[in-house]
Scaffold this motif. Structure first.
Motif, PDB file in Angstrom:
ATOM      1  N   GLU A  31      16.864 -21.997   3.257  1.00 19.41           N
ATOM      2  CA  GLU A  31      17.335 -21.708   1.789  1.00 19.41           C
ATOM      3  C   GLU A  31      16.546 -20.513   1.340  1.00 19.41           C
ATOM      4  O   GLU A  31      15.337 -20.379   1.577  1.00 19.41           O
ATOM      5  CB  GLU A  31      17.078 -23.051   1.040  1.00 19.41           C
ATOM      6  N   ASP A  66      31.287 -24.405   2.621  1.00 19.54           N
ATOM      7  CA  ASP A  66      30.618 -24.816   1.433  1.00 19.54           C
ATOM      8  C   ASP A  66      29.893 -26.433   1.560  1.00 19.54           C
ATOM      9  O   ASP A  66      28.505 -26.429   1.270  1.00 19.54           O
ATOM     10  CB  ASP A  66      31.023 -24.728   0.184  1.00 19.54           C
ATOM     11  N   TYR A  67      30.605 -27.216   2.103  1.00 18.97           N
ATOM     12  CA  TYR A  67      30.230 -28.806   2.315  1.00 18.97           C
ATOM     13  C   TYR A  67      29.232 -28.726   3.314  1.00 18.97           C
ATOM     14  O   TYR A  67      28.129 -29.222   3.061  1.00 18.97           O
ATOM     15  CB  TYR A  67      31.362 -29.488   2.534  1.00 18.97           C
ATOM     16  N   TRP A  69      27.450 -26.308   4.587  1.00 18.61           N
ATOM     17  CA  TRP A  69      26.190 -25.450   4.299  1.00 18.61           C
ATOM     18  C   TRP A  69      25.074 -26.324   3.240  1.00 18.61           C
ATOM     19  O   TRP A  69      23.925 -26.459   3.463  1.00 18.61           O
ATOM     20  CB  TRP A  69      26.665 -24.303   3.335  1.00 18.61           C
ATOM     21  N   GLU A  70      25.873 -27.040   2.286  1.00 18.40           N
ATOM     22  CA  GLU A  70      25.282 -27.824   1.373  1.00 18.40           C
ATOM     23  C   GLU A  70      24.331 -29.016   2.266  1.00 18.40           C
ATOM     24  O   GLU A  70      23.344 -29.526   1.785  1.00 18.40           O
ATOM     25  CB  GLU A  70      25.832 -28.470   0.651  1.00 18.40           C
ATOM     26  N   GLU A  71      25.204 -29.545   3.322  1.00 11.89           N
ATOM     27  CA  GLU A  71      24.822 -30.707   3.875  1.00 11.89           C
ATOM     28  C   GLU A  71      23.991 -30.244   5.243  1.00 11.89           C
ATOM     29  O   GLU A  71      23.166 -31.105   5.999  1.00 11.89           O
ATOM     30  CB  GLU A  71      25.965 -31.641   4.660  1.00 11.89           C
TER      31      GLU A  71
END
Length: 98
Positions: A31, A66-67, A69-71
């Motif tokens: 991050e 996106d999903y 990446w978030e996970e």
């Protein structure tokens, strides 16, 4: 929504290549690092391109990126990235080839 110019699309293509290379080399995504920042920019740009081109496959790939990446799901991310690169390249060639 503003349409992206061919120069803008070229920057997205470069970022996609950078991200793809990083994934192939097994570079970790942390991050706030450079790869993380490129990912955020690319996902936003892919949504824009998908909407302006009315390309559901690219939109779904951006959503999956996106999903994933978030996970922090690397396998799902790589799968979605492959689809996104293929769809984006097709659009880029159609719109920006001389």
């Amino acid at each position: 929504m503003d349409l992206l110019s061919c120069d803008d699309l070229a920057f997205v293509a470069d970022d996609l290549a950078y991200i793809s290379d990083g994934m192939a080399e097994g570079v970790p995504i942390e991050e706030g690092d450079e790869l993380d920042s490129a990912l955020a920019d690319v996902v936003d740009a892919l949504y824009s391109v998908a909407e302006s081109e009315e390309n559901e496959i690219l939109y779904d790939a951006a959503l999956s990126l996106d999903y994933a990446w978030e996970e922090m799901d690397r396998d799902a991310f790589v799968d979605a990235l492959d689809v996104a690169v293929y769809e984006f390249d097709s659009i880029y060639i159609a719109e920006c080839s001389e």
